[in-house]
Design a protein around this motif. Structure first.
Motif, PDB file in Angstrom:
ATOM      1  N   ASP A 505     -82.335  30.535 -24.687  1.00 39.50           N
ATOM      2  CA  ASP A 505     -82.196  29.135 -24.304  1.00 39.50           C
ATOM      3  C   ASP A 505     -83.429  28.608 -23.568  1.00 39.50           C
ATOM      4  O   ASP A 505     -83.534  27.395 -23.323  1.00 39.50           O
ATOM      5  N   HIS A 507     -86.114  28.144 -24.822  1.00 39.75           N
ATOM      6  CA  HIS A 507     -86.738  27.203 -25.756  1.00 39.75           C
ATOM      7  C   HIS A 507     -86.414  25.761 -25.387  1.00 39.75           C
ATOM      8  O   HIS A 507     -87.151  24.840 -25.755  1.00 39.75           O
ATOM      9  N   CYS A 508     -85.298  25.556 -24.694  1.00 37.60           N
ATOM     10  CA  CYS A 508     -84.827  24.212 -24.360  1.00 37.60           C
ATOM     11  C   CYS A 508     -85.262  23.755 -22.971  1.00 37.60           C
ATOM     12  O   CYS A 508     -84.939  22.643 -22.550  1.00 37.60           O
ATOM     13  N   GLY A 532     -80.108  23.892 -23.384  1.00 39.37           N
ATOM     14  CA  GLY A 532     -79.423  24.514 -24.504  1.00 39.37           C
ATOM     15  C   GLY A 532     -77.921  24.363 -24.452  1.00 39.37           C
ATOM     16  O   GLY A 532     -77.403  23.480 -23.781  1.00 39.37           O
ATOM     17  N   TYR A 534     -79.461  27.095 -27.334  1.00 40.77           N
ATOM     18  CA  TYR A 534     -80.433  27.020 -28.406  1.00 40.77           C
ATOM     19  C   TYR A 534     -79.749  27.267 -29.737  1.00 40.77           C
ATOM     20  O   TYR A 534     -78.988  28.219 -29.887  1.00 40.77           O
ATOM     21  N   CYS A 543     -81.498  22.296 -29.922  1.00 39.95           N
ATOM     22  CA  CYS A 543     -80.826  22.534 -28.648  1.00 39.95           C
ATOM     23  C   CYS A 543     -79.553  21.699 -28.651  1.00 39.95           C
ATOM     24  O   CYS A 543     -79.558  20.552 -29.102  1.00 39.95           O
ATOM     25  N   ALA A 549     -82.552  19.375 -23.278  1.00 40.92           N
ATOM     26  CA  ALA A 549     -83.633  19.823 -24.143  1.00 40.92           C
ATOM     27  C   ALA A 549     -84.934  19.255 -23.589  1.00 40.92           C
ATOM     28  O   ALA A 549     -85.087  18.034 -23.476  1.00 40.92           O
ATOM     29  N   THR A 568     -88.511  15.711 -25.877  1.00 36.92           N
ATOM     30  CA  THR A 568     -88.195  16.849 -26.718  1.00 36.92           C
ATOM     31  C   THR A 568     -88.214  16.507 -28.204  1.00 36.92           C
ATOM     32  O   THR A 568     -87.961  15.369 -28.596  1.00 36.92           O
ATOM     33  N   HIS A 570     -86.381  18.817 -29.798  1.00 33.48           N
ATOM     34  CA  HIS A 570     -85.191  19.628 -30.050  1.00 33.48           C
ATOM     35  C   HIS A 570     -83.913  18.805 -30.100  1.00 33.48           C
ATOM     36  O   HIS A 570     -82.853  19.335 -30.404  1.00 33.48           O
TER      37      HIS A 570
END
Length: 583
Positions: A505, A507-508, A532, A534, A543, A549, A568, A570
């Motif tokens: 997560d 990544h978010c 997230g 994710y 996300c 995100a 983002t 995402h």
């Protein structure tokens, strides 16, 4: 009022009638989707707004009455839907969520589903009032238009930016004030709109009182990002340098430098070398003094040069915390010599110790030790900056540095620490006999002295002044400094160094906080809300739309809740959230 002469801005009779009817009866306009009639059930995360396609949420600023300034940065030019108030969101927009108090319970706005919902600004409460869009012109405005960035003498237009960022509100009264908005570009810009509230309770731009701030006295600005308003009511705009290595600054054809040269020369496509910009003129916190009179910029070299995302001054009017955007970045602190005066003081950088290595990002915490870099003042540092004037692309030699070199940074640090850092067999002497390295190459200087340069995409950093003061000086609840990191990756998630985080997560992104202690010190950094979950198989929303995100700018309420704006890719539509850390 600003004027729009394009037919795309004209309201249909039906849209006007609908809007007036909704306003008259206290209802929401049809770009608000709050699930009619339900009792608000506030969650840990409550969605305040969804933005048009392609745009990010910038400029969060919470007014004392609970209204919220927030902008729409670089929306998609494919957005063609007209909302109930006649707005089209294919242009960068400066606006305010007005007519409601975000501090009170409300029902979250839904995730947009239809193509029309995805192309407009939708808010959970009140109404979104478009104060201006890129290119809008007001009668009497000395600059060409809103977001227009002209050369230093004002005689030619370099560009019209579509990247509004920080909003800073300087009130005059309950129904009047000045809104300062950053334009995050190269060169950078800042607008000032004089706002008054009309008879219907709406904020409007006062006739003939909208302008772009003149930065010519400080050689212009570079990528004006987020910001805050100081406790003494002056906007603090951040130069997000995003140019981490001066070795390439004067490389022929380096992007953005030509526009700066044009700005300084006062003409488009100027002689590139005749007005070549000095890299050490950029990358600082810039204070706008006399904000309600003639706004005058002051660059605070004393706060260090790096990719400033934001600075926030504590209630003691001396302690400042600053975020550094980019990869392999640092948390900084500054303590002024005199309250209310940022022109001189001592610069510090954070060295952190993670609780365990590695550690799940959702539960991570760090202890903070502050590494002193140096003390200095604007005038002295300005004299060091001036020594690098006159260097041009003609001086560039591939592989060599026309400015402060890596070896000079190392030698300065060796002399300061009395240590042989490069294993040369001896401790070098300070090549300058002063501390210019600490202020002109702050990030590299900090790492050399032992600070932690492993953070990634460190974004908005903020407090609530009243809560912070009551929490430290009175008997109020614990107060925190909040800081967002929009992308927890790179050196934060590798298997090396002091920071090693796990959890997909990351990544978010996520939002961290630092408990304020006596003297407005902080010694602890901890995760408060990881983004997230994710969802890599969801092409539109990698996300979850029920979580953060890439959190970017933040604002803190007196009760401890936090407003968060997203930057983002995402989420298909970026969002503005209200986080209740105790929810």
């Amino acid at each position: 009022m600003h004027s729009r002469n394009d037919a795309r801005f004209k309201l249909s009779a039906l849209a006007i009638a609908t809007s007036l009817a909704l306003t008259a009866c206290g209802g929401d306009s049809d770009h608000n989707d709050v699930g009619g009639g339900e009792t608000p059930q506030m969650q840990r995360l409550t969605r305040i707004a969804t933005l048009p396609l392609g745009s990010e949420a910038t400029g969060l600023f919470l007014k004392d009455d609970g209204e919220v300034f927030t902008n729409i940065q670089h929306p998609s030019d494919a957005n063609t839907t007209v909302d109930a108030e006649g707005n089209i969101y294919k242009f960068a927009t400066v606006g305010v969520i007005e007519g409601a108090d975000v501090r009170k319970p409300f029902t979250a706005v839904s995730v947009p589903e239809t193509p029309e919902e995805k192309q407009v600004m939708r808010v959970a409460l009140g109404r979104y009032n478009v104060l201006g869009q890129q290119g809008d012109a007001w009668a009497g405005a000395p600059q060409p238009s809103l977001g227009g960035i002209a050369v230093a003498n004002g005689q030619a237009l370099i560009k019209v930016s579509n990247d509004p960022d920080f909003n800073g509100w300087v009130p005059v009264s309950e129904d009047e004030g000045y809104l300062f908005t950053n334009w995050e570009d190269r060169p950078g810009g800042m607008s000032r709109l004089h706002l008054i509230r009309d008879g219907e309770g709406r904020w409007v731009v006062r006739d003939n009182d909208a302008t772009m701030v003149d930065f010519s006295s400080v050689n212009g600005t570079w990528v004006n990002c987020f910001g805050t308003v100081s406790p003494w009511n002056t906007p603090l705009t951040s130069e997000e340098l995003y140019f981490d290595d001066t070795i390439e600054w004067n490389s022929p054809g380096e992007g953005g430098v030509q526009d700066l040269a044009d700005y300084l020369a006062g003409e488009i496509n100027s002689d590139y070398d005749a007005a070549y910009p000095n890299p050490y003129d950029y990358g600082y916190i810039v204070e706008i003094t006399d904000p309600t009179g003639t706004p005058t910029p002051v660059k605070h070299f004393s706060l260090g040069r790096y990719s400033h995302e934001n600075s926030v001054v504590m209630p003691d009017q001396k302690t400042v915390y600053m975020s550094d955007d980019g990869s392999g970045v640092i948390l900084f602190k500054f303590i002024a010599d005199t309250a209310g005066d940022l022109s001189s003081g001592t610069l510090y950088a954070a060295k952190v110790k993670q609780d365990t290595v590695p550690m799940d990002a959702a539960q991570v915490g760090f202890d903070i030790e502050w590494v002193e870099l140096a003390s200095g003042n604007n005038a002295e540092i300005q004299s060091w900056v001036d020594e690098y004037d006159g260097i041009t692309a003609a001086d560039y030699v591939e592989g060599e540095n026309s400015y402060i070199s890596e070896q000079q940074i190392n030698d300065w640090a060796e002399a300061k620490l009395n240590q042989d850092l490069d294993n040369s067999g001896s401790v070098a002497a300070n090549p300058f006999g002063d501390d210019r390295v600490a202020f002109l190459e702050s990030r590299k200087a900090a790492v050399k002295l032992g600070a932690t340069g492993e953070f990634n995409k460190m974004e908005g950093i903020n407090i609530n002044l009243k809560r912070a003061r009551n929490g430290v000086e009175g008997d109020g609840p614990q107060a925190y400094v909040y800081v967002a990191m929009s992308d927890i990756s790179g050196k934060m998630t590798d298997s090396n160094g002091l920071v090693q985080l796990t959890n997909e997560d990351t990544h978010c992104g996520g939002v961290f906080r630092m408990p304020l202690e006596a003297g407005y010190n902080v010694s602890r950094l901890e995760m408060v809300e990881l983004g997230g979950p994710y969802k890599p198989d969801d092409a539109a929303n990698t996300c979850s739309v029920e979580g953060l995100a890439s959190p970017d700018n933040v604002a803190v309420m007196e009760d401890g809740r936090v407003l968060i704006g997203e930057d983002t890719s995402h989420h298909e539509n970026n969002m503005v959230w209200l986080l209740d850390p105790n929810g």
